[in-house]
Design a protein around this motif. Structure first.
Motif, PDB file in Angstrom:
ATOM      1  N   LEU A 295       6.329  10.693  -7.348  1.00  0.00           N
ATOM      2  CA  LEU A 295       6.094  10.091  -6.351  1.00  0.00           C
ATOM      3  C   LEU A 295       4.460   9.518  -6.262  1.00  0.00           C
ATOM      4  O   LEU A 295       3.685  10.543  -5.993  1.00  0.00           O
ATOM      5  CB  LEU A 295       6.472  10.630  -4.872  1.00  0.00           C
ATOM      6  CG  LEU A 295       6.282   9.732  -3.763  1.00  0.00           C
ATOM      7  CD1 LEU A 295       7.307   8.743  -3.854  1.00  0.00           C
ATOM      8  CD2 LEU A 295       6.708  10.910  -2.430  1.00  0.00           C
ATOM      9  N   GLN A 296       4.222   8.205  -6.542  1.00  0.00           N
ATOM     10  CA  GLN A 296       3.224   7.551  -6.370  1.00  0.00           C
ATOM     11  C   GLN A 296       2.905   7.169  -4.911  1.00  0.00           C
ATOM     12  O   GLN A 296       3.685   6.254  -4.405  1.00  0.00           O
ATOM     13  CB  GLN A 296       2.831   6.847  -7.337  1.00  0.00           C
ATOM     14  CG  GLN A 296       1.329   6.169  -7.413  1.00  0.00           C
ATOM     15  CD  GLN A 296       1.274   4.943  -8.492  1.00  0.00           C
ATOM     16  OE1 GLN A 296       1.981   4.996  -9.207  1.00  0.00           O
ATOM     17  NE2 GLN A 296       0.301   3.970  -8.350  1.00  0.00           N
ATOM     18  N   ILE A 297       2.011   7.447  -4.247  1.00  0.00           N
ATOM     19  CA  ILE A 297       1.903   7.074  -2.741  1.00  0.00           C
ATOM     20  C   ILE A 297       0.380   6.420  -2.516  1.00  0.00           C
ATOM     21  O   ILE A 297      -0.642   6.834  -2.941  1.00  0.00           O
ATOM     22  CB  ILE A 297       1.649   8.267  -1.836  1.00  0.00           C
ATOM     23  CG1 ILE A 297       3.040   9.032  -2.114  1.00  0.00           C
ATOM     24  CG2 ILE A 297       1.707   8.001  -0.519  1.00  0.00           C
ATOM     25  CD1 ILE A 297       3.141  10.423  -1.121  1.00  0.00           C
ATOM     26  N   ARG A 298       0.792   5.412  -1.802  1.00  0.00           N
ATOM     27  CA  ARG A 298      -0.380   4.460  -1.062  1.00  0.00           C
ATOM     28  C   ARG A 298      -0.117   4.411   0.118  1.00  0.00           C
ATOM     29  O   ARG A 298       0.862   4.197   0.776  1.00  0.00           O
ATOM     30  CB  ARG A 298      -0.496   3.024  -1.662  1.00  0.00           C
ATOM     31  CG  ARG A 298      -0.988   2.981  -3.218  1.00  0.00           C
ATOM     32  CD  ARG A 298      -1.220   1.545  -3.532  1.00  0.00           C
ATOM     33  NE  ARG A 298      -2.226   0.861  -2.681  1.00  0.00           N
ATOM     34  CZ  ARG A 298      -1.954  -0.274  -2.379  1.00  0.00           C
ATOM     35  NH1 ARG A 298      -1.015  -1.184  -2.493  1.00  0.00           N
ATOM     36  NH2 ARG A 298      -3.096  -1.109  -1.457  1.00  0.00           N
ATOM     37  N   ALA A 299      -0.981   5.505   1.251  1.00  0.00           N
ATOM     38  CA  ALA A 299      -0.678   5.443   2.588  1.00  0.00           C
ATOM     39  C   ALA A 299      -1.750   4.668   3.437  1.00  0.00           C
ATOM     40  O   ALA A 299      -2.893   5.394   3.201  1.00  0.00           O
ATOM     41  CB  ALA A 299      -0.451   6.782   2.866  1.00  0.00           C
ATOM     42  N   LEU A 300      -1.836   3.773   3.859  1.00  0.00           N
ATOM     43  CA  LEU A 300      -2.811   2.675   4.472  1.00  0.00           C
ATOM     44  C   LEU A 300      -2.562   2.647   5.931  1.00  0.00           C
ATOM     45  O   LEU A 300      -1.420   2.736   6.453  1.00  0.00           O
ATOM     46  CB  LEU A 300      -2.876   1.552   3.680  1.00  0.00           C
ATOM     47  CG  LEU A 300      -3.069   1.614   2.329  1.00  0.00           C
ATOM     48  CD1 LEU A 300      -2.940   0.213   1.764  1.00  0.00           C
ATOM     49  CD2 LEU A 300      -4.231   2.111   1.869  1.00  0.00           C
ATOM     50  N   THR A 301      -3.914   2.342   6.577  1.00  0.00           N
ATOM     51  CA  THR A 301      -3.495   1.773   8.110  1.00  0.00           C
ATOM     52  C   THR A 301      -3.587   0.339   7.707  1.00  0.00           C
ATOM     53  O   THR A 301      -3.884  -0.279   7.042  1.00  0.00           O
ATOM     54  CB  THR A 301      -4.940   2.355   8.727  1.00  0.00           C
ATOM     55  OG1 THR A 301      -6.151   1.451   8.311  1.00  0.00           O
ATOM     56  CG2 THR A 301      -5.065   3.674   8.609  1.00  0.00           C
ATOM     57  N   PRO A 302      -3.172  -0.364   8.979  1.00  0.00           N
ATOM     58  CA  PRO A 302      -3.112  -1.748   8.978  1.00  0.00           C
ATOM     59  C   PRO A 302      -4.331  -2.327   8.636  1.00  0.00           C
ATOM     60  O   PRO A 302      -4.382  -3.461   7.794  1.00  0.00           O
ATOM     61  CB  PRO A 302      -2.739  -2.160  10.414  1.00  0.00           C
ATOM     62  CG  PRO A 302      -1.786  -0.896  10.930  1.00  0.00           C
ATOM     63  CD  PRO A 302      -2.541   0.377  10.144  1.00  0.00           C
ATOM     64  N   ASP A 303      -5.625  -1.903   9.078  1.00  0.00           N
ATOM     65  CA  ASP A 303      -6.864  -2.342   8.713  1.00  0.00           C
ATOM     66  C   ASP A 303      -7.097  -2.297   7.307  1.00  0.00           C
ATOM     67  O   ASP A 303      -7.932  -2.965   6.883  1.00  0.00           O
ATOM     68  CB  ASP A 303      -7.956  -1.734   9.607  1.00  0.00           C
ATOM     69  CG  ASP A 303      -7.904  -2.125  11.032  1.00  0.00           C
ATOM     70  OD1 ASP A 303      -7.349  -3.170  11.439  1.00  0.00           O
ATOM     71  OD2 ASP A 303      -8.527  -1.307  11.836  1.00  0.00           O
ATOM     72  N   GLU A 304      -6.650  -1.163   6.403  1.00  0.00           N
ATOM     73  CA  GLU A 304      -6.954  -0.880   5.118  1.00  0.00           C
ATOM     74  C   GLU A 304      -6.006  -1.773   4.456  1.00  0.00           C
ATOM     75  O   GLU A 304      -6.446  -2.158   3.298  1.00  0.00           O
ATOM     76  CB  GLU A 304      -6.975   0.519   4.948  1.00  0.00           C
ATOM     77  CG  GLU A 304      -7.759   1.380   5.487  1.00  0.00           C
ATOM     78  CD  GLU A 304      -7.381   3.040   5.345  1.00  0.00           C
ATOM     79  OE1 GLU A 304      -8.305   4.105   5.426  1.00  0.00           O
ATOM     80  OE2 GLU A 304      -6.000   3.259   5.315  1.00  0.00           O
ATOM     81  N   PHE A 305      -5.086  -2.213   4.727  1.00  0.00           N
ATOM     82  CA  PHE A 305      -4.038  -3.191   3.922  1.00  0.00           C
ATOM     83  C   PHE A 305      -4.456  -4.456   4.074  1.00  0.00           C
ATOM     84  O   PHE A 305      -4.637  -5.223   2.960  1.00  0.00           O
ATOM     85  CB  PHE A 305      -2.592  -2.971   4.747  1.00  0.00           C
ATOM     86  CG  PHE A 305      -1.605  -3.567   3.979  1.00  0.00           C
ATOM     87  CD1 PHE A 305      -1.407  -3.095   2.945  1.00  0.00           C
ATOM     88  CD2 PHE A 305      -0.976  -4.592   4.534  1.00  0.00           C
ATOM     89  CE1 PHE A 305      -0.519  -3.718   2.007  1.00  0.00           C
ATOM     90  CE2 PHE A 305       0.138  -5.411   3.649  1.00  0.00           C
ATOM     91  CZ  PHE A 305       0.418  -4.878   2.316  1.00  0.00           C
TER      92      PHE A 305
END
Length: 87
Positions: free
Chosen positions: A77-87
């Protein structure tokens, strides 16, 4: 239930603004670790819930929601977990 739909359903508790689950299993066919049938997935989750959390805390939260699927149904599992500001 299809595995991608199950992953999406479990991650819905994070109230994601964006959620992308990509099954990359075909690119890893024959991989020794995937011989048991577990798939390879790329996951991008954008959620305000992650605000103020470290990357490690974000990943742990996702892993906890999917824990019983690993390693039987999810091998990698490759994960990118971002906040809306980071996206």
């Amino acid at each position: 239930m299809e595995l991608i739909a199950e992953i999406q359903q479990r991650l819905a508790v994070l109230e994601p603004e964006s959620l992308d689950v990509h099954d990359d299993s075909a690119a890893h066919a024959g991989h020794a670790g995937a011989a048991s049938g577990g798939g390879h997935f790329e996951l991008t989750v954008v959620s305000a819930v992650f605000t103020g959390q470290t990357a490690l805390a974000r990943h742990r939260r996702i892993y906890n929601l999917l824990a019983d699927l690993i390693p039987s149904r999810i091998h990698a599992l490759q994960i990118r977990a971002l906040t809306p500001d980071e996206f």
